[in-house]
Design a protein around this motif. Structure first.
Motif, short mmCIF file in Angstrom:
data_model
loop_
_atom_site.label_atom_id
_atom_site.label_comp_id
_atom_site.label_asym_id
_atom_site.label_seq_id
_atom_site.Cartn_x
_atom_site.Cartn_y
_atom_site.Cartn_z
N LEU A 309 0.83 -1.20 0.00
CA LEU A 309 0.00 0.00 0.00
C LEU A 309 0.87 1.25 0.00
CD1 LEU A 309 -2.65 -1.06 2.69
CD2 LEU A 309 -2.66 -1.52 0.22
N TYR A 310 0.42 2.27 -0.71
CA TYR A 310 1.20 3.49 -0.86
C TYR A 310 0.27 4.61 -1.32
CZ TYR A 310 1.24 1.23 -5.45
OH TYR A 310 0.87 0.58 -6.60
N ASP A 311 0.83 5.72 -1.78
CA ASP A 311 -0.02 6.85 -2.14
C ASP A 311 0.36 7.43 -3.50
OD1 ASP A 311 2.35 8.16 -1.59
OD2 ASP A 311 1.60 9.25 0.16
N GLU A 312 -0.22 8.58 -3.82
CA GLU A 312 -0.02 9.19 -5.15
C GLU A 312 1.45 9.52 -5.39
OE1 GLU A 312 -0.90 10.53 -8.89
OE2 GLU A 312 -2.39 9.67 -7.52
N ARG A 313 2.11 10.04 -4.38
CA ARG A 313 3.54 10.37 -4.53
C ARG A 313 4.33 9.13 -4.95
NH1 ARG A 313 7.82 9.67 -0.89
NH2 ARG A 313 6.34 8.92 0.70
N LEU A 314 4.06 8.01 -4.34
CA LEU A 314 4.81 6.79 -4.64
C LEU A 314 4.31 6.14 -5.92
CD1 LEU A 314 5.10 5.45 -0.99
CD2 LEU A 314 6.83 6.63 -2.35
#
Length: 464
Positions: A309-314
């Motif tokens: 799991l991660y976000d937009e930046r990643l």
């Protein structure tokens, strides 16, 4: 696969340096021997050379390169060797580690300057265990692109490459000097090719389920994400000639192969702030220990899967890598504007996932310490929108093999070199010690490229 001791064997043809395997190790060895003036023949069992290299990310760690210096990165072979030995707890041969680290920078610059293979330094994140930015890749950042560049270089250098040729027999004399090989064509035709020096660059035994069960039972049931041609031929030939083997329990695993798609998901996502949870939405390990050993905790989870799991930046960081772009185009990457939406997209329990991400956020701010020992304080907290990809653990390639010295010479049980046998890459005992946790990011291609260079030099020196 056999070794026949036959000093009187006649051969259909002869070549000074013969190399079995046309992956990164074999092609670098061929370029090196050819440049030293030796005629070279590379024999590859597949119709198109690929091997473990093409399946890898294509990243090669190297120290004190001009590519680092251009970016203001201070590094040295001594610092690199220290990182390697710290990761493997001192289990690798220090002389081999030092020789490979010394060769790393000059070898990449040689490939760039003499053979037109230009490298870029990967910036923005450190891979586990490395104390400096030292991961290099060709511009496309894939193993397939690295293979294509090496093949072009070999063609330009006049290296002869025989594909669809399966070596079945090694012929040797009573003194354990290899005199040549027997190889079989797809139509059943058999040829005998003599040689003055033989380089085994045919990788390890990850594709041989029986050998994996015998030596590495802990990973025997996992997905094999390596080349099926890695059947342990080098180990069997070498031992039949009296060679020593070491660390057959060592291997490179990976804890982030998209399933069921079978695509490697860059570990940069985790190193830069991403996490892994199981099907219950809970974290289960320190994800920064290393992507190799992370295969085992992932495989221990329900269904042998986890969600990265991660976000937009990643997500944007991931899009810099071809493998990730492929996974995205195939629908492996899930997205959610909120934690609840991500949980729905991934089939995870929303309440538990929310609790997990809240706990991680408190670790990021330093309010609490991670119970698994990971330091979250150096990276930004995850922010909406969120992304997830279902992954499993996998065996990539074995790291144990024939014992070699710092010249790539294969050694016997007394530590004496066999007369004209050399090995590198997965065929040789690598730099990871005896355990999965000893693998430092990039060890596979590091051993392949640098031992290919060293073995090629040595093979050319004994060829007539």
């Amino acid at each position: 696969m056999s070794v026949v001791f036959d000093a009187g064997r006649r051969f259909d043809s002869h070549v000074p340096v013969l190399i079995i395997g046309a992956g990164a190790c074999g092609l670098v060895a061929a370029l090196t021997a050819r440049e030293a003036g030796a005629e070279v023949l590379v024999v590859e069992r597949d119709a198109t050379p690929a091997g473990s290299t093409a399946l890898s990310s294509g990243f090669i760690p190297a120290a004190h390169t001009r590519f680092q210096r251009e970016k203001g990165i201070a590094d040295s072979s001594e610092q690199f060797a220290s990182d390697l030995q710290r990761k493997n707890h001192g289990e690798a041969d220090p002389r081999l580690v030092e020789a490979i680290c010394r060769a790393s920078g000059p070898t990449l610059e040689w490939l760039a300057d003499r053979h037109g293979i230009e490298f870029v330094l990967l910036e923005g994140f450190l891979y586990p265990g490395h104390s400096a930015l030292r991961m290099h890749a060709v511009a496309a950042k894939t193993g397939a692109a690295l293979m294509a560049a090496l093949q072009r270089a070999c063609a330009a250098a006049g290296v002869d490459l025989l594909t669809s040729g399966r070596v079945t027999t090694l012929y040797a004399d009573a003194g354990r000097r290899v005199r040549g090989v027997g190889l079989e064509r797809p139509d059943g035709t058999v040829e005998a090719v003599g040689c003055d020096a033989l380089v085994l660059a045919c990788s390890g035994f990850g594709g041989n389920p029986e050998m994996v069960r015998q030596h590495i039972p802990e990973i025997a049931s996992a997905l094999y994400f390596g080349h099926v041609g890695n059947q342990g031929d080098a180990v069997r030939w070498g031992t039949a000639l009296g060679a020593a083997v070491k660390d057959l329990t060592a291997y490179q695993g990976h804890g982030s192969v998209a399933t069921p798609h079978g695509i490697l998901i860059t570990w940069a996502l985790v190193m830069e702030g991403g996490i892994q949870v199981n099907a219950q939405g809970r974290r289960f390990s320190n994800e920064h220990s290393g992507y190799s050993e992370q295969c085992l905790p992932v495989l221990e989870q329900p269904g042998s899967i986890a969600w990265t799991l991660y976000d937009e930046r990643l997500h944007r960081l991931g899009l810099e890598f071809e493998d990730y772009r492929q996974a995205h185009s195939l629908g492996a990457i899930r997205r959610g504007e909120t934690i609840a939406a991500l949980a729905a997209a991934c089939g995870l329990p929303a309440a538990t996932l929310g609790t997990t991400l809240s706990e991680v956020e408190r670790c990021v701010t330093g309010e609490t310490r991670d119970p698994f020992g990971r330091d979250f304080t150096t990276k930004p907290k995850l922010a909406a929108p969120y992304y997830g990809v279902k992954v499993t653990g996998a065996l990539f390639h074995t790291q144990g093999g024939l014992v070699v010295d710092e010249r790539g010479c294969v050694l016997d049980s007394r530590g004496l070199p066999l007369p004209n046998l050399f090995a590198g890459g997965g065929a040789a005992c690598g730099l990871s010690g005896a355990h999965v946790w000893g693998y430092l990011s990039g060890n596979g291609l590091l051993s392949a490229v640098m031992l290919g260079r060293l073995a090629g030099q040595s093979a050319a020196s004994v060829a007539r």
